[in-house]
Design a protein around this motif. Structure first.
Motif, PDB file in Angstrom:
ATOM      1  N   GLU A   8       0.808  -1.220   0.000  1.00 56.33           N
ATOM      2  CA  GLU A   8       0.000   0.000   0.000  1.00 56.33           C
ATOM      3  C   GLU A   8       0.843   1.272   0.000  1.00 56.33           C
ATOM      4  OE1 GLU A   8      -3.287   2.297  -0.127  1.00 56.33           O
ATOM      5  OE2 GLU A   8      -3.414   0.119  -0.028  1.00 56.33           O
ATOM      6  N   THR A   9       1.902   1.297   0.777  1.00 55.86           N
ATOM      7  CA  THR A   9       2.667   2.533   0.963  1.00 55.86           C
ATOM      8  C   THR A   9       3.794   2.733  -0.053  1.00 55.86           C
ATOM      9  OG1 THR A   9       3.991   1.359   2.621  1.00 55.86           O
ATOM     10  CG2 THR A   9       2.181   2.718   3.427  1.00 55.86           C
ATOM     11  N   TYR A  22       4.678  -0.230   7.775  1.00 60.15           N
ATOM     12  CA  TYR A  22       3.252  -0.403   7.481  1.00 60.15           C
ATOM     13  C   TYR A  22       2.698  -1.693   8.094  1.00 60.15           C
ATOM     14  CZ  TYR A  22      -1.016  -0.874   4.677  1.00 60.15           C
ATOM     15  OH  TYR A  22      -2.321  -1.027   4.262  1.00 60.15           O
TER      16      TYR A  22
END
Length: 214
Positions: A177-178, A204
């Motif tokens: 996601e990051t 994360y």
């Protein structure tokens, strides 16, 4: 006087025995190690970077620096599919006796356009085997590129949420996601995170891993 001396010696011996017993218990407790097994593919094996740069290695370093008695077993293999993971899980569980299994498989199934139903079955087998062995499971979800078609992409990503709900596991909806939308953090192949991305991935994932391992 002799009786008093005898009683004193009995008291000293009792205290010594109690101290030694307490030390033995404390030592046994300190030696009890939490075990985390990571079952994944190149995203966790560290394709294109050094092993010590991977997020699982950084996770072990994190626990070591905090003085936590936690051992991270990274059994990730580049190119690994869910079927291969399912074939290996019983042996891995036997070897590592994990308290937590971090399951990061499925990406290669998706890239090969394999059956989502078959992937779900394989991941379910891994989850059930892990839970039967007494381990908690944290499932790391993935996406496939949109050029695989909206329907397949949607079915693929939804499979992880469905598995987590059906088997009551922890879930990180999208492992990358990051970093996925930051070109500087992805290798030239467009798929694998760089060494610089690994601490970001760990940051994360860390809270979910720590809470799942408790």
């Amino acid at each position: 006087m002799k009786k008093m001396q005898k009683n004193v010696w009995v008291l000293v011996l009792f205290q010594a025995f109690f101290f030694i017993s307490s030390q033995s218990v404390a030592q046994s407790l300190s030696e009890a190690k939490t075990s985390i097994l990571i079952v994944g593919d190149s995203l966790s094996a560290g394709y294109g970077i050094k092993v010590e740069q991977t997020w699982p290695s950084l996770l072990q370093n994190h626990f070591d620096q905090l003085g936590k008695n936690i051992k991270v077993h990274n059994a990730s293999i580049s190119g690994q599919t869910s079927a291969e993971g399912a074939a290996q899980i019983l042996k891995l569980l036997q070897l590592t006796e994990p308290d937590l299994v971090v399951l990061e498989l499925g990406a290669n199934d998706g890239l090969r356009g394999l059956s989502v139903a078959e992937m779900k079955k394989n991941l379910a087998d891994i989850i059930q085997s892990s839970q039967k062995a007494g381990a908690k499971v944290l499932l790391l979800g993935m996406h496939v590129p949109q050029n695989y078609g909206k329907r397949y992409s949607r079915m693929f990503h939804s499979a992880f949420q469905q598995l987590a709900e059906e088997h009551k596991t922890g879930l990180v909806p999208f492992m990358l996601e990051t970093v996925a939308t930051q070109p500087k953090l992805i290798q030239p192949d467009g798929l694998h995170p760089t060494a610089e991305a690994q601490p970001i991935i760990l940051e994360y994932l860390l809270s979910r891993i720590e809470s799942s391992a408790e």
